[in-house]
Design a protein around this motif. Sequence first.
Motif, PDB file in Angstrom:
ATOM      1  N   ILE A 141       5.825   5.894  -0.141  1.00  0.00           N
ATOM      2  CA  ILE A 141       6.056   5.425   1.487  1.00  0.00           C
ATOM      3  C   ILE A 141       4.998   4.129   1.585  1.00  0.00           C
ATOM      4  CG2 ILE A 141       6.618   5.361   4.318  1.00  0.00           C
ATOM      5  CD1 ILE A 141       7.878   7.456   2.970  1.00  0.00           C
ATOM      6  N   ILE A 142       5.366   2.895   2.133  1.00  0.00           N
ATOM      7  CA  ILE A 142       4.479   1.685   1.832  1.00  0.00           C
ATOM      8  C   ILE A 142       3.981   1.838   4.054  1.00  0.00           C
ATOM      9  CG2 ILE A 142       4.714  -0.901   2.137  1.00  0.00           C
ATOM     10  CD1 ILE A 142       5.281   0.078  -0.799  1.00  0.00           C
ATOM     11  N   VAL A 143       2.604   1.595   3.825  1.00  0.00           N
ATOM     12  CA  VAL A 143       1.937   1.625   4.826  1.00  0.00           C
ATOM     13  C   VAL A 143       0.958   0.280   4.860  1.00  0.00           C
ATOM     14  CG1 VAL A 143       1.849   4.484   4.576  1.00  0.00           C
ATOM     15  CG2 VAL A 143       0.245   2.996   3.495  1.00  0.00           C
ATOM     16  N   PRO A 144       1.115   0.382   6.421  1.00  0.00           N
ATOM     17  CA  PRO A 144       0.132  -0.293   7.041  1.00  0.00           C
ATOM     18  C   PRO A 144      -1.254  -0.471   6.792  1.00  0.00           C
ATOM     19  CG  PRO A 144       1.029   0.645   9.329  1.00  0.00           C
ATOM     20  CD  PRO A 144       1.560   1.728   7.546  1.00  0.00           C
ATOM     21  N   GLU A 145      -1.911  -1.017   5.998  1.00  0.00           N
ATOM     22  CA  GLU A 145      -3.503  -1.475   5.991  1.00  0.00           C
ATOM     23  C   GLU A 145      -4.476  -0.523   6.934  1.00  0.00           C
ATOM     24  OE1 GLU A 145      -4.122  -2.448   2.643  1.00  0.00           O
ATOM     25  OE2 GLU A 145      -6.127  -2.931   2.624  1.00  0.00           O
ATOM     26  N   ALA A 146      -4.442  -0.968   7.753  1.00  0.00           N
ATOM     27  CA  ALA A 146      -5.211   0.010   8.512  1.00  0.00           C
ATOM     28  C   ALA A 146      -5.001   1.844   8.197  1.00  0.00           C
ATOM     29  CB  ALA A 146      -4.600  -0.068  10.280  1.00  0.00           C
ATOM     30  N   TYR A 147      -4.210   1.848   7.580  1.00  0.00           N
ATOM     31  CA  TYR A 147      -3.450   3.128   7.808  1.00  0.00           C
ATOM     32  C   TYR A 147      -4.268   4.041   6.429  1.00  0.00           C
ATOM     33  CZ  TYR A 147      -1.004   8.386   7.497  1.00  0.00           C
ATOM     34  OH  TYR A 147      -1.061   9.520   7.021  1.00  0.00           O
ATOM     35  N   PHE A 148      -3.929   2.836   5.520  1.00  0.00           N
ATOM     36  CA  PHE A 148      -4.048   3.326   3.854  1.00  0.00           C
ATOM     37  C   PHE A 148      -5.834   3.622   4.094  1.00  0.00           C
ATOM     38  CE2 PHE A 148      -4.642   1.894  -0.385  1.00  0.00           C
ATOM     39  CZ  PHE A 148      -4.389   2.749  -0.570  1.00  0.00           C
ATOM     40  N   LYS A 149      -6.491   2.776   4.658  1.00  0.00           N
ATOM     41  CA  LYS A 149      -7.236   2.222   4.281  1.00  0.00           C
ATOM     42  C   LYS A 149      -7.937   3.822   4.858  1.00  0.00           C
ATOM     43  CE  LYS A 149      -9.652  -1.669   4.785  1.00  0.00           C
ATOM     44  NZ  LYS A 149      -9.824  -2.687   5.914  1.00  0.00           N
ATOM     45  N   ILE A 150      -7.958   4.795   6.168  1.00  0.00           N
ATOM     46  CA  ILE A 150      -7.973   6.797   6.426  1.00  0.00           C
ATOM     47  C   ILE A 150      -7.450   7.035   5.883  1.00  0.00           C
ATOM     48  CG2 ILE A 150      -8.140   7.638   8.241  1.00  0.00           C
ATOM     49  CD1 ILE A 150      -8.128   5.180  10.195  1.00  0.00           C
ATOM     50  N   ASN A 151      -6.109   7.341   5.384  1.00  0.00           N
ATOM     51  CA  ASN A 151      -5.672   8.437   4.670  1.00  0.00           C
ATOM     52  C   ASN A 151      -5.316   8.154   3.528  1.00  0.00           C
ATOM     53  OD1 ASN A 151      -5.431   9.985   7.334  1.00  0.00           O
ATOM     54  ND2 ASN A 151      -4.183   7.441   7.687  1.00  0.00           N
ATOM     55  N   GLY A 152      -5.335   6.594   3.207  1.00  0.00           N
ATOM     56  CA  GLY A 152      -5.090   6.631   1.533  1.00  0.00           C
ATOM     57  C   GLY A 152      -5.832   7.553   0.113  1.00  0.00           C
ATOM     58  N   ARG A 176       0.782  -1.474  -0.157  1.00  0.00           N
ATOM     59  CA  ARG A 176      -0.360   0.199   0.277  1.00  0.00           C
ATOM     60  C   ARG A 176       1.302   1.550  -0.227  1.00  0.00           C
ATOM     61  NH1 ARG A 176      -4.501  -2.769  -1.951  1.00  0.00           N
ATOM     62  NH2 ARG A 176      -5.380  -3.736  -0.314  1.00  0.00           N
ATOM     63  N   GLN A 177       0.939   1.672  -0.696  1.00  0.00           N
ATOM     64  CA  GLN A 177       2.310   3.339  -0.829  1.00  0.00           C
ATOM     65  C   GLN A 177       0.553   4.916  -0.904  1.00  0.00           C
ATOM     66  OE1 GLN A 177       3.341   2.674  -5.363  1.00  0.00           O
ATOM     67  NE2 GLN A 177       3.564   1.078  -4.713  1.00  0.00           N
ATOM     68  N   GLN A 178       2.072   4.909  -0.092  1.00  0.00           N
ATOM     69  CA  GLN A 178       1.159   6.195   0.539  1.00  0.00           C
ATOM     70  C   GLN A 178       1.865   7.721   0.234  1.00  0.00           C
ATOM     71  OE1 GLN A 178      -1.924   7.694   2.475  1.00  0.00           O
ATOM     72  NE2 GLN A 178      -0.159  10.080   1.499  1.00  0.00           N
ATOM     73  N   LYS A 179       1.915   8.738  -0.885  1.00  0.00           N
ATOM     74  CA  LYS A 179       2.410   9.701  -1.418  1.00  0.00           C
ATOM     75  C   LYS A 179       2.649  10.232   0.505  1.00  0.00           C
ATOM     76  CE  LYS A 179       2.410   9.593  -6.089  1.00  0.00           C
ATOM     77  NZ  LYS A 179       1.498  10.516  -7.239  1.00  0.00           N
TER      78      LYS A 179
END
Length: 306
Positions: free
Chosen positions: A295-306, A121-124
């Motif tokens: 940045i590769i982020v955890p699924e939980a972070y990605f669901k809220i912010n991605g 899961r990629q987060q800019k």
Amino acid sequence: MNRVKIIYNPDSGRRILQKNVPELKEILWEDYRIKADIEGTQGPLHAIEIAQESCKQGYTMIVAAGGDGTVNEVLNGMMHSGCHQNTSLVIYPAGTVNDLGNHFKISKNVHQFAHMIHLNRQQKMDVGFTGETYFLNVAAAGLLTDVAYKVSSESKTALGKFAYYLEGIKEFPKQIFKPIKVELKIGTKIEEKEIFFFILANTSHVGGFRHIAPEAKINDGLMDLLIIESCPLKDIASLFLLMLQGNHINHPYFKYYQVNELTIGGPSEIVVDVDGELGASLPMNFKVIKEAIKIIVPEAYFKING
Ligand SMILES: Nc1ncnc2c1ncn2[C@@H]1O[C@H](COP(=O)(O)OP(=O)(O)OP(=O)(O)O)[C@@H](O)[C@H]1O
């Protein structure tokens, strides 16, 4: 197919990496058929060199395993070599104060960490730039940062974060009488102030505090500037407490700005801490490069912010 490079600082935090990193490599291969190569750093700045080399070799992910200092060096290697467009940065938090790891809630458990890599899961994220140095989380100077450097590396390892706070309390009486005269240039506005410290933050997590910059967003093209102005000694302990709770930004002794560029002038003996390591001295100019790295982020972070 992802190719992963793991760059680790064998000396960081409680030295758990010497065990965890080979285990992580094995899990990545056994559970996900992801091939990882490992390289340990031999001293300061070596992670920059390894990251640059890894970029040239075409790795699609680079894991920075260590404290925030190691993450900063890997970031610099990636940004200077230009591979941040194609290669993602993965943070394995193993230092004393892992502000970035805490912000993204990245697990230290090697199985969960390997799963996070697998999910990809990629987060800019915005990147700060000052002089020749890139930074991901923070540039700061003054009372709080002095506190961090007075903690010996031995007590940092033994006491973890608490050493920072303990040392901080001891330091208050001496430091308090030394406000710094600075000139802030934000856009076209120039202000002169007497301050105890400034913090320029990309996330809300700084120095083990969870809410220092409560309005900070990692991909808004802005960094949050928090200043504590010179104030009476009797008020400092309560200001510190407010900051721990995240209830500080509307207090009259705090000033809070969001900036995409900032110049701070002041005494040349004031050295600015960049991502937890000593950087250059004042005056300094800071710029924000919007969404410069993935940045590769955890699924939980990605669901809220991605
Ligand atoms: N092999 C090594 N031996 C000694 N120091 C190293 C080595 N590799 C890197 N370093 C330096 O150690 C410093 C601190 O590293 P790092 O941030 O990873 O760990 P830490 O200090 O335990 O964590 P934190 O920054 O969260 O307090 C960095 O400046 C880095 O350059």
